[in-house]
Design a protein around this motif. Structure first.
Motif, mmCIF file in Angstrom:
data_model
loop_
_atom_site.group_PDB
_atom_site.id
_atom_site.type_symbol
_atom_site.label_atom_id
_atom_site.label_comp_id
_atom_site.label_asym_id
_atom_site.label_seq_id
_atom_site.Cartn_x
_atom_site.Cartn_y
_atom_site.Cartn_z
ATOM 1 N N UNK A 178 8.453 17.636 4.729
ATOM 2 C CA UNK A 178 9.074 18.347 5.866
ATOM 3 C C UNK A 178 10.081 17.468 6.602
ATOM 4 N N UNK A 179 9.889 16.142 6.558
ATOM 5 C CA UNK A 179 10.832 15.261 7.269
ATOM 6 C C UNK A 179 11.826 14.604 6.305
ATOM 7 N N UNK A 180 11.826 15.074 5.054
ATOM 8 C CA UNK A 180 12.850 14.626 4.123
ATOM 9 C C UNK A 180 12.463 13.528 3.169
ATOM 10 N N UNK A 181 11.175 13.228 3.041
ATOM 11 C CA UNK A 181 10.731 12.183 2.104
ATOM 12 C C UNK A 181 10.542 12.810 0.723
ATOM 13 N N UNK A 182 11.152 12.206 -0.277
ATOM 14 C CA UNK A 182 11.070 12.738 -1.635
ATOM 15 C C UNK A 182 9.799 12.285 -2.342
ATOM 16 N N UNK A 183 9.421 12.992 -3.393
ATOM 17 C CA UNK A 183 8.276 12.586 -4.210
ATOM 18 C C UNK A 183 8.510 11.211 -4.821
ATOM 19 N N UNK A 184 9.783 10.929 -5.194
ATOM 20 C CA UNK A 184 10.083 9.622 -5.768
ATOM 21 C C UNK A 184 9.788 8.507 -4.769
ATOM 22 N N UNK A 185 10.156 8.694 -3.491
ATOM 23 C CA UNK A 185 9.908 7.665 -2.476
ATOM 24 C C UNK A 185 8.405 7.475 -2.246
ATOM 25 N N UNK A 186 7.653 8.581 -2.264
ATOM 26 C CA UNK A 186 6.195 8.469 -2.122
ATOM 27 C C UNK A 186 5.631 7.639 -3.278
ATOM 28 N N UNK A 187 6.047 7.981 -4.499
ATOM 29 C CA UNK A 187 5.567 7.257 -5.679
ATOM 30 C C UNK A 187 5.964 5.779 -5.605
ATOM 31 N N UNK A 188 7.189 5.501 -5.184
ATOM 32 C CA UNK A 188 7.681 4.128 -5.093
ATOM 33 C C UNK A 188 6.828 3.312 -4.124
ATOM 34 N N UNK A 189 6.511 3.861 -2.956
ATOM 35 C CA UNK A 189 5.754 3.104 -1.954
ATOM 36 C C UNK A 189 4.290 2.949 -2.346
ATOM 37 N N UNK A 190 3.779 3.898 -3.103
ATOM 38 C CA UNK A 190 2.422 3.730 -3.626
ATOM 39 C C UNK A 190 2.392 2.632 -4.690
ATOM 40 N N UNK A 191 3.395 2.629 -5.568
ATOM 41 C CA UNK A 191 3.470 1.615 -6.623
ATOM 42 C C UNK A 191 3.617 0.215 -6.027
ATOM 43 N N UNK A 192 4.367 0.079 -4.948
ATOM 44 C CA UNK A 192 4.566 -1.221 -4.305
ATOM 45 C C UNK A 192 3.431 -1.591 -3.358
ATOM 46 N N UNK A 193 2.408 -0.735 -3.289
ATOM 47 C CA UNK A 193 1.230 -0.955 -2.434
ATOM 48 C C UNK A 193 1.580 -0.975 -0.940
ATOM 49 N N UNK A 194 2.709 -0.336 -0.600
ATOM 50 C CA UNK A 194 3.032 -0.180 0.814
ATOM 51 C C UNK A 194 2.153 0.902 1.432
ATOM 52 N N UNK A 195 1.793 1.895 0.618
ATOM 53 C CA UNK A 195 0.923 2.988 1.037
ATOM 54 C C UNK A 195 -0.285 3.055 0.096
ATOM 55 N N UNK A 196 -1.309 3.791 0.547
ATOM 56 C CA UNK A 196 -2.489 4.025 -0.288
ATOM 57 C C UNK A 196 -2.762 5.524 -0.355
ATOM 58 N N UNK A 197 -3.228 5.977 -1.504
ATOM 59 C CA UNK A 197 -3.643 7.379 -1.623
ATOM 60 C C UNK A 197 -5.141 7.454 -1.321
ATOM 61 N N UNK A 198 -5.492 8.175 -0.258
ATOM 62 C CA UNK A 198 -6.902 8.335 0.121
ATOM 63 C C UNK A 198 -7.512 9.576 -0.527
#
Length: 309
Positions: A27-47
């Motif tokens: 909704x705020x403009x974040x793409x699926x690619x950016x989500x995947x990228x930040x998960x791969x770099x361990x910036x984010x975690x999938x709960x």
């Protein structure tokens, strides 16, 4: 552009314990690619599926509850049982090992590691730390229906009353409303409320333990945390009091009675109360927990003037 997007993500995350969902990010403009990228770099975690924690630190229990609510896929969702007790800061309840929710009929299947109770309708009336939660009375009833001991349940009830989350009138009205066949826990909750002495809520675990010995002693129930005063305006609050007999029990827990200064203050306070005609029995943790039978005899001796052999 990238900085503006990061600021949007930060504003979104700040409102909800750093936990966000895929739909909110889109909704705020974040793409699926950016989500995947930040998960791969361990910036984010999938709960949970489609639910993420911003940052690499282990999630707190608050964050786990928020994530479970988002994974349930409905606004009709509240923290319940021991998770609700945790959010209400109730004493005597073990820290939850997993998340428990009450949800409406339109929720998603239970996320992994989350216990869900489904109901026909969920009306959110209470929030704790920004998280929808069952009311304090409903929370105490669910604890009464759980495998908590009576001692733990009593501590939770006294904690709720001491923190002024509820009061005796509201508790008894709730018990009367739910006193019907099939309501699990209502008998245990009524038993705890019936056994409470008059006066203010217990301020410590040791007070609750001492009160249990008073009941076992078979003596009249005292008034708890009773205030006395003299003509000079001096005031003091005594832990367990038999007003007509001018007898009192003071429990000396380590938290408030362990230092030399505290001991001197307790002694001065007792001398001033004794000058008004009060008789005292002081009990320590060792007396109450490790020598209950001897302490019961001392309680009877205080009231009746005869100590059992």
């Amino acid at each position: 552009m990238r900085k503006r997007l990061d600021r949007r993500i930060q504003r979104l995350a700040r409102r909800q314990n750093n936990v966000v969902s895929r739909s909110e990010l889109r909704d705020i403009g974040v793409s699926d690619w950016m989500i995947h990228y930040r998960l791969e770099r361990l910036h984010w975690q999938q709960l949970h599926r489609g639910v993420y924690l911003l940052g690499a630190a282990a999630p707190t229990l608050d964050q786990q509850i928020v994530a479970a609510r988002k994974a349930a896929g409905t606004r009709e969702c509240m923290a319940a049982d021991d998770c609700a007790a945790y959010l209400w800061d109730l004493d005597g309840v073990p820290t939850p090992k997993h998340v428990t929710l009450v949800v409406g009929p339109k929720s998603e299947p239970a996320p992994k590691g989350v216990t869900i109770h489904r109901t026909g309708r969920v009306t959110v009336r209470q929030f704790r730390r920004g998280i929808p939660v069952t009311t304090i009375e409903e929370t105490l009833l669910s604890l009464a229906a759980s495998d908590l001991t009576m001692n733990q349940l009593e501590r939770a009830v006294e904690s709720a009353l001491l923190q002024k989350h509820t009061n005796e009138f509201q508790m008894w009205r709730f018990i009367a409303k739910n006193s019907r066949p099939g309501v699990r826990g209502i008998v245990r909750l009524r038993r705890v409320m019936t056994a409470r002495p008059n006066g203010r809520p217990a301020r410590s675990v040791l007070e609750i333990f001492a009160m249990r010995l008073v009941r076992r002693a078979g003596v009249p129930l005292p008034v708890r945390n009773y205030e006395i005063a003299d003509v000079d305006g001096w005031q003091a609050e005594l832990d367990l009091v038999w007003i007509e007999l001018m007898k009192a029990i003071e429990v000396d827990g380590k938290a408030f009675h362990s230092t030399a200064t505290q001991t001197r203050r307790d002694r001065k306070r007792q001398l001033r109360a004794e000058a008004l005609g009060w008789s005292f029995l002081r009990l320590t943790w060792d007396d109450v927990v490790n020598h209950p039978e001897a302490t019961i005899a001392r309680i009877r001796g205080l009231l009746f003037g005869v100590v059992a052999a």
